[in-house]
Enzyme design. Structure first.
Site, PDB file in Angstrom:
ATOM      1  N   TYR A  65       0.858  -1.190   0.000  1.00  0.00           N
ATOM      2  CA  TYR A  65       0.000   0.000   0.000  1.00  0.00           C
ATOM      3  C   TYR A  65       0.892   1.237   0.000  1.00  0.00           C
ATOM      4  O   TYR A  65       1.517   1.558   1.004  1.00  0.00           O
ATOM      5  CB  TYR A  65      -0.881  -0.035   1.254  1.00  0.00           C
ATOM      6  CG  TYR A  65      -2.078   0.885   1.252  1.00  0.00           C
ATOM      7  CD1 TYR A  65      -2.358   1.754   0.201  1.00  0.00           C
ATOM      8  CD2 TYR A  65      -2.966   0.855   2.323  1.00  0.00           C
ATOM      9  CE1 TYR A  65      -3.483   2.570   0.233  1.00  0.00           C
ATOM     10  CE2 TYR A  65      -4.084   1.675   2.362  1.00  0.00           C
ATOM     11  CZ  TYR A  65      -4.342   2.528   1.313  1.00  0.00           C
ATOM     12  OH  TYR A  65      -5.445   3.341   1.350  1.00  0.00           O
ATOM     13  N   LYS A 115      -1.352  -1.100  -4.265  1.00  0.00           N
ATOM     14  CA  LYS A 115      -2.513  -0.275  -3.941  1.00  0.00           C
ATOM     15  C   LYS A 115      -2.064   1.168  -3.752  1.00  0.00           C
ATOM     16  O   LYS A 115      -1.114   1.441  -3.007  1.00  0.00           O
ATOM     17  CB  LYS A 115      -3.187  -0.789  -2.673  1.00  0.00           C
ATOM     18  CG  LYS A 115      -4.458  -0.017  -2.309  1.00  0.00           C
ATOM     19  CD  LYS A 115      -5.132  -0.594  -1.072  1.00  0.00           C
ATOM     20  CE  LYS A 115      -6.409   0.193  -0.777  1.00  0.00           C
ATOM     21  NZ  LYS A 115      -7.082  -0.269   0.441  1.00  0.00           N
TER      22      LYS A 115
END
Length: 303
Positions: free
Chosen positions: A141, A167
């Site tokens: 992420y 992400k």
């Protein structure tokens, strides 16, 4: 489930992060959490992320973390795959990653490490160590203090076969385009900005058609309808839901830091699936904000 099988699952469909249920004393409520997952699973999300950002990962202790992951895995067995959030100090993240794998999670989401600043190379070492500690698929992420460059992501992809996803929670379009062009089909790409629906059409145009929905926690029918409208390029439906719901929702969310989580827990309570209060340092919505959110939800109709 192999990392490549997980990558295929994450490459289409709506994703979501269930809130974590706490009782009145602020302790993890396993029974309520299981009922929440049983309610959400049939709506059709491709995967659910236990102990993610919306699940208040930052407030969880090492004793309750495995309880949360086990409850999610056991409740959703055979219906929807569970990915587990991991993060914090490298050794702690590795411990969590190995526990999640042992308990049956199908993959991991590496949330940003906290507080300390670090070089790009240091963050890459952190991510690599987590990836190499398990065999299941891993998504990194990029958000806050984790801001890996395309070059470093490419190196990590070469060294870590189970790193299968990226992400984005930064909203840096130049960086997102650079990552997407450089890594190509090596990764699956997920939109991860707060209230991701507002950015969904733009990210789809960049080659990132999948995103994680926080509002799925309390308006799952509408969240799925919105995702299908995005996928079908139904601009009329997308525009109407953004105007009628998401833009007014942002006005509530932006009133205080941390409300991206607080309003989701409030929404869950409004629709009859109370998850308890948020944990400090977050604060719950004020009464007038709660009523504004309730009015928005009522306009959407039954979920």
């Amino acid at each position: 489930m192999t990392p490549q099988e997980l990558k295929s699952i994450l490459s289409s469909g709506l994703l979501s992060f269930p809130v974590t249920d706490f009782d009145a004393a602020g302790n993890f409520n396993a029974a309520s959490y299981a009922r929440r997952l049983e309610w959400l699973a049939p709506y059709g999300a491709s995967a659910l992320f236990a102990a993610g950002g919306t699940g208040e990962f930052f407030s969880l202790d090492l004793n309750e973390y495995p309880q949360i992951i086990k409850t999610a895995v056991d409740t959703c067995a055979g219906s929807v795959p569970i990915l587990a959030g991991v993060g914090g100090p490298t050794r702690q993240a590795i411990h969590m990653a190995q526990e999640a794998e042992r308990l049956g999670a199908k993959g991991l989401l590496i949330l940003p490490h906290y507080l300390t600043e670090a070089s790009q190379e240091g963050v890459a070492v952190h991510v690599e160590a987590i990836c190499k500690s398990v065999k299941i698929g891993v998504v990194v992420y990029n958000r806050n203090v984790c801001r890996l460059t395309p070059s470093l992501l490419e190196q990590l992809a070469e060294r870590c076969p189970n790193l299968i996803g990226y992400k984005d929670g930064l909203g840096d379009i130049e960086l997102m385009v650079s990552v997407r062009r450089r890594l190509g089909e090596r990764f699956t790409y997920l939109g991860g900005l707060p209230t991701a629906e507002v950015f969904a059409a733009a990210y789809k145009a960049l080659g990132v058609p999948v995103y994680s929905s926080a509002v799925f926690n309390f308006i799952p029918r509408t969240a799925m309808a919105f995702y299908k409208a995005i996928a079908a390029d139904d601009h009329e439906t997308v525009g109407k839901i953004i105007d009628d719901f998401f833009l007014p929702l942002l006005e509530i969310r932006n009133r205080r830091a941390g409300y991206a989580v607080s309003m989701v827990k409030a929404g869950a309570k409004i629709v009859g699936h109370d998850a308890g209060p948020v944990r400090a340092p977050l604060t719950d919505l004020l009464p007038d904000e709660y009523e504004r959110l309730a009015a928005l939800i009522r306009k959407l109709g039954p979920q």
